[in-house]
Write a protein that holds these residues in place. Structure first.
Motif, PDB file in Angstrom:
ATOM      1  N   ASP A  88      -9.368  89.833  44.489  1.00 39.69           N
ATOM      2  CA  ASP A  88     -10.175  90.809  43.749  1.00 39.69           C
ATOM      3  C   ASP A  88     -11.066  90.141  42.717  1.00 39.69           C
ATOM      4  N   LYS A  89     -10.570  89.088  42.060  1.00 37.99           N
ATOM      5  CA  LYS A  89     -11.379  88.372  41.053  1.00 37.99           C
ATOM      6  C   LYS A  89     -12.547  87.635  41.707  1.00 37.99           C
ATOM      7  N   PHE A  90     -12.254  86.962  42.817  1.00 31.71           N
ATOM      8  CA  PHE A  90     -13.307  86.222  43.524  1.00 31.71           C
ATOM      9  C   PHE A  90     -14.382  87.196  44.014  1.00 31.71           C
ATOM     10  N   PHE A  91     -13.959  88.283  44.641  1.00 32.36           N
ATOM     11  CA  PHE A  91     -14.895  89.286  45.146  1.00 32.36           C
ATOM     12  C   PHE A  91     -15.720  89.891  44.014  1.00 32.36           C
ATOM     13  N   ASP A  92     -15.074  90.176  42.900  1.00 32.76           N
ATOM     14  CA  ASP A  92     -15.771  90.784  41.759  1.00 32.76           C
ATOM     15  C   ASP A  92     -16.926  89.906  41.295  1.00 32.76           C
ATOM     16  N   MET A  93     -16.693  88.599  41.207  1.00 35.52           N
ATOM     17  CA  MET A  93     -17.756  87.704  40.753  1.00 35.52           C
ATOM     18  C   MET A  93     -18.884  87.637  41.783  1.00 35.52           C
ATOM     19  N   ILE A  94     -18.543  87.491  43.055  1.00 32.00           N
ATOM     20  CA  ILE A  94     -19.552  87.387  44.112  1.00 32.00           C
ATOM     21  C   ILE A  94     -20.362  88.678  44.217  1.00 32.00           C
ATOM     22  N   CYS A  95     -19.691  89.816  44.115  1.00 29.98           N
ATOM     23  CA  CYS A  95     -20.344  91.111  44.318  1.00 29.98           C
ATOM     24  C   CYS A  95     -21.026  91.638  43.057  1.00 29.98           C
ATOM     25  N   ASN A  96     -20.303  91.649  41.954  1.00 28.54           N
ATOM     26  CA  ASN A  96     -20.764  92.351  40.751  1.00 28.54           C
ATOM     27  C   ASN A  96     -21.444  91.474  39.702  1.00 28.54           C
ATOM     28  N   THR A  97     -21.137  90.178  39.687  1.00 29.05           N
ATOM     29  CA  THR A  97     -21.754  89.284  38.693  1.00 29.05           C
ATOM     30  C   THR A  97     -22.201  87.963  39.335  1.00 29.05           C
ATOM     31  N   PRO A  98     -22.970  88.032  40.445  1.00 26.86           N
ATOM     32  CA  PRO A  98     -23.392  86.777  41.078  1.00 26.86           C
ATOM     33  C   PRO A  98     -24.304  85.937  40.181  1.00 26.86           C
ATOM     34  N   ASN A  99     -24.904  86.572  39.171  1.00 29.63           N
ATOM     35  CA  ASN A  99     -25.729  85.832  38.220  1.00 29.63           C
ATOM     36  C   ASN A  99     -24.903  84.820  37.433  1.00 29.63           C
ATOM     37  N   GLN A 100     -23.569  84.958  37.436  1.00 30.92           N
ATOM     38  CA  GLN A 100     -22.695  84.004  36.742  1.00 30.92           C
ATOM     39  C   GLN A 100     -22.285  82.825  37.623  1.00 30.92           C
ATOM     40  N   ILE A 101     -22.611  82.883  38.908  1.00 34.10           N
ATOM     41  CA  ILE A 101     -22.235  81.791  39.817  1.00 34.10           C
ATOM     42  C   ILE A 101     -22.900  80.486  39.386  1.00 34.10           C
ATOM     43  N   SER A 102     -24.126  80.574  38.875  1.00 36.72           N
ATOM     44  CA  SER A 102     -24.822  79.355  38.440  1.00 36.72           C
ATOM     45  C   SER A 102     -24.083  78.671  37.292  1.00 36.72           C
TER      46      SER A 102
END
Length: 155
Positions: free
Chosen positions: A19-33
């Motif tokens: 759920d944490k991994f999905f949340d970042m990819i889906c809802n906050t991909p701007n934080q991946i950088s």
């Protein structure tokens, strides 16, 4: 004609909960950088909001050592199964592909903690001379591992 259509994928074992991994990819991909700066320079919502079907997302990324861009539409989000699907509509990949869809699913492990990040690339090449860049699998793997490290720091 069928040789122009293909599908490639990779599974990556992660420590972070699905759920944490999905949340970042889906809802906050701007934080991946922030966690994978060598691979992803920027991600911005051009139209709509992150985490919503139909949103247009713009990526600045590095592939095979070269800076690249992609504009994608969020085609589908399955929150129950932690699956998001993006269709590339503009950018470098469209120079060789008629269609290019990226699916990323975060699958909870049946035993213990962590998850499997499953990347699937579905595509149609413009012509026979185009080969699927296997390095996309490596890019997905590296980004997943970087996000995983970011999410599990301090655990």
């Amino acid at each position: 004609m069928s040789s122009l259509i293909g599908k490639e994928g990779i599974d990556i074992e992660l420590k972070a909960p699905a759920d944490k991994f999905f949340d970042m990819i889906c809802n906050t991909p701007n934080q991946i950088s922030d966690s994978s700066a060598d691979n992803i320079q920027k991600c911005a919502a051009l139209d709509g909001d992150f985490g919503n079907n139909g949103s247009i997302v713009y990526w600045n990324y590095v592939h095979d050592g070269e800076p690249k861009v992609a504009k994608e539409v969020v085609e589908g989000i399955d929150r129950k199964n932690y699956l998001i699907s993006y269709r590339v509509i503009e950018g470098d990949v469209m120079k060789e592909f008629k269609s290019f869809v990226v699916k990323l699913q975060s699958i909870p492990k049946s035993q213990g903690e962590g998850c499997i990040a499953r990347w699937t690339f579905e595509y149609e090449k413009l012509h026979e001379g185009v080969s699927f860049p296997k390095s996309f699998l490596e890019l997905g793997k590296q980004v997943s591992k970087d996000v995983d490290s970011h999410l599990t720091q301090g655990d």
